[in-house]
Design a protein around this motif. Sequence first.
Motif, PDB file in Angstrom:
ATOM      1  N   MET A 153       0.829  -1.211   0.000  1.00  0.00           N
ATOM      2  CA  MET A 153       0.000   0.000   0.000  1.00  0.00           C
ATOM      3  C   MET A 153       0.859   1.255   0.000  1.00  0.00           C
ATOM      4  O   MET A 153       0.551   2.232  -0.704  1.00  0.00           O
ATOM      5  CB  MET A 153      -0.923   0.002   1.223  1.00  0.00           C
ATOM      6  CG  MET A 153      -2.057  -0.988   1.146  1.00  0.00           C
ATOM      7  SD  MET A 153      -3.056  -0.965   2.648  1.00  0.00           S
ATOM      8  CE  MET A 153      -4.442  -1.991   2.156  1.00  0.00           C
ATOM      9  N   LEU A 154       1.955   1.239   0.767  1.00  0.00           N
ATOM     10  CA  LEU A 154       2.849   2.400   0.795  1.00  0.00           C
ATOM     11  C   LEU A 154       3.450   2.648  -0.580  1.00  0.00           C
ATOM     12  O   LEU A 154       3.514   3.800  -1.047  1.00  0.00           O
ATOM     13  CB  LEU A 154       3.956   2.181   1.830  1.00  0.00           C
ATOM     14  CG  LEU A 154       5.042   3.262   1.880  1.00  0.00           C
ATOM     15  CD1 LEU A 154       4.443   4.619   2.232  1.00  0.00           C
ATOM     16  CD2 LEU A 154       6.135   2.879   2.879  1.00  0.00           C
ATOM     17  N   ALA A 155       3.902   1.577  -1.236  1.00  0.00           N
ATOM     18  CA  ALA A 155       4.474   1.729  -2.585  1.00  0.00           C
ATOM     19  C   ALA A 155       3.449   2.315  -3.549  1.00  0.00           C
ATOM     20  O   ALA A 155       3.773   3.179  -4.370  1.00  0.00           O
ATOM     21  CB  ALA A 155       4.972   0.375  -3.090  1.00  0.00           C
ATOM     22  N   ALA A 156       2.198   1.869  -3.441  1.00  0.00           N
ATOM     23  CA  ALA A 156       1.141   2.385  -4.326  1.00  0.00           C
ATOM     24  C   ALA A 156       0.859   3.855  -4.040  1.00  0.00           C
ATOM     25  O   ALA A 156       0.694   4.665  -4.961  1.00  0.00           O
ATOM     26  CB  ALA A 156      -0.125   1.552  -4.158  1.00  0.00           C
ATOM     27  N   LEU A 157       0.809   4.218  -2.758  1.00  0.00           N
ATOM     28  CA  LEU A 157       0.538   5.615  -2.396  1.00  0.00           C
ATOM     29  C   LEU A 157       1.658   6.541  -2.848  1.00  0.00           C
ATOM     30  O   LEU A 157       1.406   7.679  -3.259  1.00  0.00           O
ATOM     31  CB  LEU A 157       0.349   5.731  -0.882  1.00  0.00           C
ATOM     32  CG  LEU A 157      -0.920   5.097  -0.299  1.00  0.00           C
ATOM     33  CD1 LEU A 157      -0.864   5.097   1.224  1.00  0.00           C
ATOM     34  CD2 LEU A 157      -2.174   5.826  -0.782  1.00  0.00           C
ATOM     35  N   MET A 158       2.901   6.058  -2.778  1.00  0.00           N
ATOM     36  CA  MET A 158       4.045   6.874  -3.170  1.00  0.00           C
ATOM     37  C   MET A 158       4.306   6.821  -4.673  1.00  0.00           C
ATOM     38  O   MET A 158       5.036   7.662  -5.199  1.00  0.00           O
ATOM     39  CB  MET A 158       5.298   6.403  -2.428  1.00  0.00           C
ATOM     40  CG  MET A 158       5.262   6.578  -0.916  1.00  0.00           C
ATOM     41  SD  MET A 158       5.072   8.314  -0.421  1.00  0.00           S
ATOM     42  CE  MET A 158       6.494   9.074  -1.188  1.00  0.00           C
ATOM     43  N   GLY A 159       3.758   5.834  -5.341  1.00  0.00           N
ATOM     44  CA  GLY A 159       4.056   5.661  -6.757  1.00  0.00           C
ATOM     45  C   GLY A 159       5.468   5.138  -6.985  1.00  0.00           C
ATOM     46  O   GLY A 159       6.075   5.418  -8.018  1.00  0.00           O
TER      47      GLY A 159
END
Length: 249
Positions: free
Chosen positions: A130-136
Amino acid sequence: MKVLVPVKRVIDYNVKVRVKSDESDVDLNNVKMSINPFDEISVEEAVKLKEAGVATEVVVVSCGDKTSQETLRAALAVGADRAILVETEAQLEPLAVAKTLRAIVEKEQPQLVICGKQAIDDDSNQTGQMLAALMGWPQGTFASELKIEADAMLVTREIDGGLETLNLKLPAVVTSDLRLNEPRYASLPNIMKAKRKPLDVIAIDELGVDTSARLKAVRYAAPAERSGGVKVADVAELVEKLRQEARVI
């Protein structure tokens, strides 16, 4: 290169988990707590990168109440440089944790985030992704080996068919698996030094993160007890028991 490592305070993996009599939650009274084992591996990997001259600073961060400072001090004792506690009394779900970490990442500007692949209390296996997705940012999950090359990173990860190697551009998010390394024990001098290392406390309200719950736990229950095994005299008796008692063939 700055490395950020989220750590979570969980029931020690050697402790047998007990459920409260009213089945409302897990009983935490007089229970030993420690760093989530996968997060411990992540801290060790970050410290190794610093010792190899690849990383310049290792920052650990945790979300929780004041007792989480003990967990952060344990991470500082094995080599992290400083710690951040995002203080909250709420039980954060993975999405809320990921949003909180995004706010910390935007503030700290690390080039690499190493998370444990999952926490042993809820086994969600969601926060890193989820963090990777939020940060792109690119992500490498279940990492069993890391290699930094200039502005890129080779991540070897375990998959059903064997091993897969990913080439990720930094900054990136990595989640660690068991075989990434063997965490070290903190020496007494390092434990004493950890007490003097900086630990910043930030109220979660200051980050403007929505921590509202999206899930509701109906009840907690211990797994059913298994019956004892039996010995059989021969294969014929085993097949008969599998057919008549277990009813699996």
